[in-house]
Design a protein around this motif. Structure first.
Motif, PDB file in Angstrom:
ATOM      1  N   LEU A 338      17.326  95.812  52.010  1.00  0.00           N
ATOM      2  CA  LEU A 338      18.347  95.064  51.257  1.00  0.00           C
ATOM      3  C   LEU A 338      19.755  95.490  51.686  1.00  0.00           C
ATOM      4  N   GLY A 339      19.824  96.392  52.664  1.00  0.00           N
ATOM      5  CA  GLY A 339      21.142  96.865  53.122  1.00  0.00           C
ATOM      6  C   GLY A 339      21.660  98.024  52.278  1.00  0.00           C
ATOM      7  N   ILE A 340      20.789  98.579  51.395  1.00  0.00           N
ATOM      8  CA  ILE A 340      21.219  99.666  50.500  1.00  0.00           C
ATOM      9  C   ILE A 340      20.690 100.993  51.044  1.00  0.00           C
ATOM     10  N   THR A 341      21.603 101.827  51.533  1.00  0.00           N
ATOM     11  CA  THR A 341      21.199 103.154  52.020  1.00  0.00           C
ATOM     12  C   THR A 341      22.235 104.172  51.582  1.00  0.00           C
ATOM     13  N   LEU A 342      21.803 105.427  51.559  1.00  0.00           N
ATOM     14  CA  LEU A 342      22.719 106.517  51.208  1.00  0.00           C
ATOM     15  C   LEU A 342      22.996 107.349  52.447  1.00  0.00           C
ATOM     16  N   ASP A 343      24.152 107.983  52.466  1.00  0.00           N
ATOM     17  CA  ASP A 343      24.432 109.029  53.439  1.00  0.00           C
ATOM     18  C   ASP A 343      24.099 110.340  52.715  1.00  0.00           C
ATOM     19  N   PRO A 344      23.017 111.025  53.121  1.00  0.00           N
ATOM     20  CA  PRO A 344      22.551 112.161  52.321  1.00  0.00           C
ATOM     21  C   PRO A 344      23.623 113.231  52.104  1.00  0.00           C
ATOM     22  N   ALA A 345      24.407 113.542  53.111  1.00  0.00           N
ATOM     23  CA  ALA A 345      25.419 114.595  52.949  1.00  0.00           C
ATOM     24  C   ALA A 345      26.476 114.155  51.939  1.00  0.00           C
ATOM     25  N   ARG A 346      26.904 112.895  52.042  1.00  0.00           N
ATOM     26  CA  ARG A 346      27.903 112.401  51.073  1.00  0.00           C
ATOM     27  C   ARG A 346      27.302 112.382  49.663  1.00  0.00           C
TER      28      ARG A 346
END
Ligand SMILES: Nc1ncnc2c1ncn2[C@@H]1O[C@H](COP(=O)(O)OP(=O)(O)O)[C@@H](O)[C@H]1O
Ligand SMILES: CC(=O)OP(=O)(O)O
Ligand SMILES: [Mg+2]
Length: 388
Positions: A338-346
């Motif tokens: 769905l285009g929803i991802t996280l940047d784990p460090a952020r």
């Protein structure tokens, strides 16, 4: 010129208060009375940068809690001389939209709505009545949680039940949603973005915001429906009430009380406090509680994505949403398509600032925006008092 507004956010077992200059949003005092009605209560009052003024004692009811707040101002300052008092009122029904000046008629209407928000409206009124007594010359303003959701279309607020019942979905935490939606628009540099707002505090709700307006929301006629909360179940099969009546002999009030006070994280993990549940995530009950909690959020994100068609950002706010990276990560797993991802460090970096926790250039931004219900109430209160 300093124009402090006293904001009272009277909750079911707590009172949050702030003395705010609405123009600068500077706070000259803020505090919290916790565990009202329990054996061990606590008041924490902060004025300026000094050490907090703390009182540990029982506060049998909200009236005593508010009396202790006044005593804290007398002992630890600053001078309590507000130009207006702004009150958070949870249920405004169909009667109230924008903030209103409190008069006898408004009080009677808030009282009439109490059956729809039994944990909230009665204690909101206690705050209003006490403030009227202490500051008889000062205007009192009521700001409603339901206001932001007035834009729900009929197909979102209509339950498929007999019309003569006169019930509908209202939605709550609107002051928080309105504030974070505005901040999200500013962060995204878009006028009227499409957002999925996740307010995860003790109460919790998901809201679909289209072009800046609320178009669907998970809380309903009362603040019990939707997401899993600290002590509230959120969505259950409505037939549960009938089943419990037959199987356990519970009446409607007992069922509602149990779903409101004995449900949610408390029911599953033995604590309503997300920090405590996370601290025990090695144990099976806590693990299941967290899985149920975050799966429910993921289902609402998917549902609201489908309704909106295009989503510019998912916004996390409230005590859990702002501070718990694991809840954010678990709630959004599997949504890459769905285009929803996280940047784990952020996502994992501790911060109290507004920020993006998605990668640069992500199709859907994931934002963490600390809510400011009190600042928003102060702002609306001063605007109304100045205009009238
Ligand atoms: N650092 C943290 N990590 C996880 N949860 C947190 C953290 N800080 C606060 N919370 C959780 O936030 C919730 C309270 O949210 P808050 O928005 O303050 O509540 P309220 O609805 O009473 O305003 C509690 O479950 C608390 O455990
Ligand atoms: C409406 C509602 O759920 O409010 P709170 O989160 O303060 O309990
Ligand atoms: Mg809250």
């Amino acid at each position: 010129m300093s124009e402090p507004v006293l904001v009272l956010n009277t909750g079911s077992s707590s009172i949050k208060y702030e003395l705010i200059n609405p123009r600068t949003r500077a706070r000259s005092a803020r505090g919290l009375v916790e565990r009202i009605g329990q054996e061990r209560g606590r008041l924490t009052h902060r004025a300026g940068d000094g050490p907090p003024y703390v009182r540990e004692q029982p506060f049998p009811d909200h009236g005593e809690g508010l009396a202790a707040v006044l005593a804290a101002f007398s002992s630890a300052g600053p001078e309590l001389d507000p130009v207006a008092v702004g009150h958070r009122v949870v249920h405004g029904g169909t009667r109230f939209g924008d903030a209103v000046l409190v008069d006898d008629e408004v009080i009677a209407a808030i009282e009439e709505l109490a059956p729809l928000a039994p944990l909230h409206n009665p204690v909101n009124l206690t705050g209003i009545r006490l403030a009227q007594k202490v500051f008889p010359e000062v205007p009192q303003v009521a700001v409603f949680d339901t206001a932001f959701h007035r834009t729900l279309p009929p197909e979102a607020y209509t339950y498929a039940v007999p019309r003569e019942w006169g019930v509908r979905r209202f939605g709550f935490h609107g002051t928080s949603c309105a504030y974070v939606s505005r901040r999200a628009a500013a962060l995204l540099g878009r006028d009227d973005p499409n957002l999925i707002v996740l307010h995860l505090g003790n109460g919790a709700g998901a809201t679909a915001v289209e072009g800046g307006r609320s178009v669907d929301t998970s809380m309903g006629l009362t603040p019990l429906e939707g997401l899993v909360m600290g002590t509230r179940s959120g969505d259950v099969d409505p037939a549960l009430a009938g089943y419990l009546a037959r199987a356990e002999g519970l009446d409607a009030e007992q069922v509602e009380h149990a779903l409101s006070h004995r449900g949610g994280l408390l029911a599953l993990a033995g604590s309503s406090d997300m920090r405590e549940v996370r601290a025990r995530s090695g144990d099976d009950d806590a693990r299941l509680a967290l899985a149920v909690y975050t799966r429910r959020i993921r289902k609402y994100v998917g549902a609201y994505y489908a309704l909106l068609g295009r989503v510019d950002a998912v916004v996390f706010t409230g005590g859990v949403g702002e501070n718990d990276p694991a809840t954010r990560a678990e709630s959004l797993t599997g949504l890459t398509r769905l285009g929803i991802t996280l940047d784990p460090a952020r996502n994992e970096a501790a911060s109290h600032e507004e920020r993006a926790v998605s990668p640069d250039g992500a199709e859907v931004a994931v934002l963490v925006i600390p809510t400011d219900e009190e600042g928003e109430i102060a702002h609306q209160t001063l605007a109304l008092v100045t205009a009238s």
